[in-house]
Scaffold this motif. Structure first.
Motif, PDB file in Angstrom:
ATOM      1  N   THR A 255     -14.218  -9.898   6.544  1.00  0.00           N
ATOM      2  CA  THR A 255     -14.250  -8.493   6.118  1.00  0.00           C
ATOM      3  C   THR A 255     -13.766  -8.373   4.677  1.00  0.00           C
ATOM      4  O   THR A 255     -12.901  -9.136   4.234  1.00  0.00           O
ATOM      5  CB  THR A 255     -13.345  -7.622   7.007  1.00  0.00           C
ATOM      6  OG1 THR A 255     -12.040  -8.200   7.003  1.00  0.00           O
ATOM      7  CG2 THR A 255     -13.876  -7.535   8.422  1.00  0.00           C
ATOM      8  N   TYR A 256     -14.346  -7.415   3.955  1.00  0.00           N
ATOM      9  CA  TYR A 256     -13.963  -7.224   2.551  1.00  0.00           C
ATOM     10  C   TYR A 256     -13.124  -5.958   2.399  1.00  0.00           C
ATOM     11  O   TYR A 256     -13.488  -4.897   2.921  1.00  0.00           O
ATOM     12  CB  TYR A 256     -15.195  -7.097   1.640  1.00  0.00           C
ATOM     13  CG  TYR A 256     -14.777  -6.862   0.198  1.00  0.00           C
ATOM     14  CD1 TYR A 256     -14.405  -7.940  -0.591  1.00  0.00           C
ATOM     15  CD2 TYR A 256     -14.679  -5.580  -0.335  1.00  0.00           C
ATOM     16  CE1 TYR A 256     -13.948  -7.742  -1.900  1.00  0.00           C
ATOM     17  CE2 TYR A 256     -14.221  -5.377  -1.633  1.00  0.00           C
ATOM     18  CZ  TYR A 256     -13.861  -6.471  -2.411  1.00  0.00           C
ATOM     19  OH  TYR A 256     -13.399  -6.273  -3.685  1.00  0.00           O
ATOM     20  N   THR A 257     -12.026  -6.077   1.649  1.00  0.00           N
ATOM     21  CA  THR A 257     -11.289  -4.877   1.218  1.00  0.00           C
ATOM     22  C   THR A 257     -10.868  -5.070  -0.230  1.00  0.00           C
ATOM     23  O   THR A 257     -10.697  -6.212  -0.676  1.00  0.00           O
ATOM     24  CB  THR A 257      -9.988  -4.644   2.034  1.00  0.00           C
ATOM     25  OG1 THR A 257      -9.269  -5.866   2.100  1.00  0.00           O
ATOM     26  CG2 THR A 257     -10.275  -4.121   3.418  1.00  0.00           C
ATOM     27  N   ARG A 258     -10.725  -3.970  -0.951  1.00  0.00           N
ATOM     28  CA  ARG A 258     -10.153  -4.076  -2.301  1.00  0.00           C
ATOM     29  C   ARG A 258      -8.653  -4.318  -2.161  1.00  0.00           C
ATOM     30  O   ARG A 258      -8.052  -3.998  -1.124  1.00  0.00           O
ATOM     31  CB  ARG A 258     -10.396  -2.786  -3.088  1.00  0.00           C
ATOM     32  CG  ARG A 258     -10.145  -2.989  -4.575  1.00  0.00           C
ATOM     33  CD  ARG A 258     -10.107  -1.671  -5.293  1.00  0.00           C
ATOM     34  NE  ARG A 258      -8.903  -0.938  -4.972  1.00  0.00           N
ATOM     35  CZ  ARG A 258      -8.329  -0.069  -5.779  1.00  0.00           C
ATOM     36  NH1 ARG A 258      -8.853   0.204  -6.949  1.00  0.00           N
ATOM     37  NH2 ARG A 258      -7.236   0.586  -5.427  1.00  0.00           N
ATOM     38  N   PHE A 259      -8.020  -4.902  -3.200  1.00  0.00           N
ATOM     39  CA  PHE A 259      -6.564  -5.074  -3.188  1.00  0.00           C
ATOM     40  C   PHE A 259      -5.921  -3.739  -2.775  1.00  0.00           C
ATOM     41  O   PHE A 259      -6.334  -2.671  -3.239  1.00  0.00           O
ATOM     42  CB  PHE A 259      -6.043  -5.468  -4.569  1.00  0.00           C
ATOM     43  CG  PHE A 259      -6.476  -6.850  -5.013  1.00  0.00           C
ATOM     44  CD1 PHE A 259      -6.373  -7.940  -4.165  1.00  0.00           C
ATOM     45  CD2 PHE A 259      -6.978  -7.050  -6.285  1.00  0.00           C
ATOM     46  CE1 PHE A 259      -6.766  -9.211  -4.579  1.00  0.00           C
ATOM     47  CE2 PHE A 259      -7.370  -8.321  -6.709  1.00  0.00           C
ATOM     48  CZ  PHE A 259      -7.268  -9.398  -5.848  1.00  0.00           C
ATOM     49  N   SER A 260      -4.889  -3.817  -1.948  1.00  0.00           N
ATOM     50  CA  SER A 260      -4.294  -2.578  -1.439  1.00  0.00           C
ATOM     51  C   SER A 260      -3.531  -1.860  -2.553  1.00  0.00           C
ATOM     52  O   SER A 260      -3.069  -2.480  -3.521  1.00  0.00           O
ATOM     53  CB  SER A 260      -3.328  -2.894  -0.291  1.00  0.00           C
ATOM     54  OG  SER A 260      -2.187  -3.550  -0.809  1.00  0.00           O
ATOM     55  N   ASP A 261      -3.373  -0.546  -2.387  1.00  0.00           N
ATOM     56  CA  ASP A 261      -2.616   0.228  -3.379  1.00  0.00           C
ATOM     57  C   ASP A 261      -1.177  -0.288  -3.476  1.00  0.00           C
ATOM     58  O   ASP A 261      -0.591  -0.324  -4.556  1.00  0.00           O
ATOM     59  CB  ASP A 261      -2.632   1.714  -3.011  1.00  0.00           C
ATOM     60  CG  ASP A 261      -4.029   2.310  -3.203  1.00  0.00           C
ATOM     61  OD1 ASP A 261      -4.830   1.712  -3.956  1.00  0.00           O
ATOM     62  OD2 ASP A 261      -4.318   3.348  -2.582  1.00  0.00           O
ATOM     63  N   ASP A 262      -0.601  -0.725  -2.347  1.00  0.00           N
ATOM     64  CA  ASP A 262       0.771  -1.255  -2.358  1.00  0.00           C
ATOM     65  C   ASP A 262       0.859  -2.498  -3.235  1.00  0.00           C
ATOM     66  O   ASP A 262       1.774  -2.638  -4.059  1.00  0.00           O
ATOM     67  CB  ASP A 262       1.207  -1.639  -0.938  1.00  0.00           C
ATOM     68  CG  ASP A 262       1.669  -0.428  -0.153  1.00  0.00           C
ATOM     69  OD1 ASP A 262       1.747   0.654  -0.770  1.00  0.00           O
ATOM     70  OD2 ASP A 262       1.922  -0.575   1.060  1.00  0.00           O
ATOM     71  N   LEU A 263      -0.116  -3.409  -3.036  1.00  0.00           N
ATOM     72  CA  LEU A 263      -0.106  -4.644  -3.831  1.00  0.00           C
ATOM     73  C   LEU A 263      -0.243  -4.306  -5.311  1.00  0.00           C
ATOM     74  O   LEU A 263       0.485  -4.841  -6.159  1.00  0.00           O
ATOM     75  CB  LEU A 263      -1.258  -5.573  -3.394  1.00  0.00           C
ATOM     76  CG  LEU A 263      -1.424  -6.832  -4.252  1.00  0.00           C
ATOM     77  CD1 LEU A 263      -0.239  -7.779  -4.052  1.00  0.00           C
ATOM     78  CD2 LEU A 263      -2.722  -7.558  -3.932  1.00  0.00           C
ATOM     79  N   LEU A 264      -1.158  -3.390  -5.628  1.00  0.00           N
ATOM     80  CA  LEU A 264      -1.385  -3.047  -7.037  1.00  0.00           C
ATOM     81  C   LEU A 264      -0.146  -2.388  -7.648  1.00  0.00           C
ATOM     82  O   LEU A 264       0.178  -2.628  -8.818  1.00  0.00           O
ATOM     83  CB  LEU A 264      -2.611  -2.140  -7.172  1.00  0.00           C
ATOM     84  CG  LEU A 264      -3.945  -2.815  -6.792  1.00  0.00           C
ATOM     85  CD1 LEU A 264      -5.106  -1.818  -6.882  1.00  0.00           C
ATOM     86  CD2 LEU A 264      -4.239  -4.025  -7.670  1.00  0.00           C
ATOM     87  N   ALA A 265       0.556  -1.599  -6.830  1.00  0.00           N
ATOM     88  CA  ALA A 265       1.769  -0.949  -7.335  1.00  0.00           C
ATOM     89  C   ALA A 265       2.845  -1.991  -7.657  1.00  0.00           C
ATOM     90  O   ALA A 265       3.643  -1.819  -8.582  1.00  0.00           O
ATOM     91  CB  ALA A 265       2.292   0.049  -6.307  1.00  0.00           C
ATOM     92  N   GLN A 266       2.843  -3.099  -6.910  1.00  0.00           N
ATOM     93  CA  GLN A 266       3.872  -4.136  -7.125  1.00  0.00           C
ATOM     94  C   GLN A 266       3.477  -5.148  -8.196  1.00  0.00           C
ATOM     95  O   GLN A 266       4.318  -5.932  -8.636  1.00  0.00           O
ATOM     96  CB  GLN A 266       4.095  -4.930  -5.830  1.00  0.00           C
ATOM     97  CG  GLN A 266       4.794  -4.177  -4.736  1.00  0.00           C
ATOM     98  CD  GLN A 266       4.494  -4.828  -3.378  1.00  0.00           C
ATOM     99  OE1 GLN A 266       4.201  -6.011  -3.287  1.00  0.00           O
ATOM    100  NE2 GLN A 266       4.577  -4.028  -2.324  1.00  0.00           N
TER     101      GLN A 266
END
Ligand SMILES: NC(=O)c1ccc[n+]([C@@H]2O[C@H](COP(=O)([O-])OP(=O)(O)OC[C@H]3O[C@@H](n4cnc5c(N)ncnc54)[C@H](OP(=O)(O)O)[C@@H]3O)[C@@H](O)[C@H]2O)c1
Length: 303
Positions: free
Chosen positions: A231-242
């Protein structure tokens, strides 16, 4: 370039340089690879394929000058700060040192491998802006030159930590949005074609990509290649925030700068067919993808 011309390839034990050196060799051309350690496994593999080794270090200008003697065409590439070995300033120093040496030693043509984000204004990312600075410098010198700007390598998707062993794949783009990519072998072949036809490509800047793919395209291609659902997902907002680094790259993709500016049909007309994700996964990418699926530790530069 006539048949006796010899080409010097930097970074030949790495992804880009390795692909360029091998593509030149496959064309029957004389190739010299600039290596730090001739006893390394990758340097020995080049030598076994008939590629001459010349020992030097990109921080040692004298060793660069020695390597340039008698060379007709040069492929210039440097590592960049995200790899952790050099600073952005050192990347610029190395890129300029190669160009200076090529001019001094009477090399006919220099191909500088830049990046897709370069030459489009400041990005706020040092390892992109460094490439814009090297491009400007190369162009300021009285030497024939071609600048190639590769999109993200397909091989990058097999780096550890992107979820493949868990049946997931996370990357920069939103599932329905696209970004351009290129297989490293195509990059090598195109740069080799440019090196042997210097007159035709002198003064040109060429954006390089082989395919434009969405997250959904990757989901389909990876699922088919793995024989199980990925399954594909974009990097999570949490990961990007960190992670400010990933966050800035993602922003540059959203603003369009990293989507890719290559004219893929025009490239295919000029250089022949370019690999789609599916073709890459069925060819050079296959063993790398399988290794990434199993333990996530594919050596993406391994031949
Ligand atoms: N990854 C992408 O999607 C992408 C897309 C566009 C542009 N780029 C750019 O591509 C560049 C990296 O290219 P790559 O992936 O082909 O590199 P790579 O696989 O990491 O290989 C780096 C090469 O440079 C050599 N090298 C490093 N420091 C050296 C030194 N001081 N003296 C001599 N040789 C040295 C290494 O030799 P050793 O074997 O001795 O270590 C190796 O051959 C970066 O500037 C990056 O920003 C990457």
């Amino acid at each position: 370039m006539d048949e006796s011309a010899e080409f010097l390839v930097f970074g030949a034990t790495g992804q880009q340089g390795g692909a360029v050196a091998r593509a030149l060799k496959a064309k029957g051309r004389k190739v010299r690879a600039f290596v730090r350690d001739p006893e390394s496994r990758k340097a020995k593999a080049l030598a076994a394929e008939g590629i001459a080794l010349i020992v030097g270090d990109l921080f040692d200008a004298d060793s660069i000058n020695r390597a340039m003697a008698g060379i007709a065409g040069v492929f210039s590439v440097q590592t960049s700060s995200p790899a952790g070995e050099i600073t952005d300033e050192q990347e610029v120093w190395q890129g300029k040192a190669i160009a200076d040496s090529a001019l001094r030693q009477g090399v006919r043509h220099l191909v500088y491998s830049s990046g897709g984000a370069a030459g489009k204004g400041p990005t706020g990312m040092g390892h992109f802006d460094s490439k814009s600075e090297i491009e400007t410098y190369v162009r300021s010198l009285p030497i024939m030159s071609t600048i190639t700007r590769p999109a993200s390598f397909m091989e990058m998707m097999l780096l550890p930590g992107l979820g493949l062993p868990q049946g997931e794949f996370t990357f920069f783009m939103r599932p329905e949005r696209s970004m351009q990519m290129i297989a490293v072998d195509d990059l090598g072949r195109i740069n080799a074609d440019i090196l042997v036809a210097a007159d035709r490509f002198d003064g040109k800047t060429i954006e390089l990509a082989g395919a434009s793919v969405t997250g959904r395209d990757l989901e389909r291609a990876f699922t088919a290649a793995a024989g199980r659902v990925i399954t594909y997902t974009r990097f999570s907002d949490d990961l990007l925030a960190q992670n400010p680094f990933l966050n800035r790259l993602t922003e540059l993709l959203e603003t369009g700068l990293l989507v890719g500016a290559a004219d893929i049909p025009a490239l295919a007309r000029e250089f022949g067919p370019l690999m789609s994700i599916e073709e890459w996964l069925g060819g050079h990418g296959k063993p790398l993808f399988e290794a990434a699926l199993t333990d996530g530790t594919a050596d993406v530069a391994l031949r």
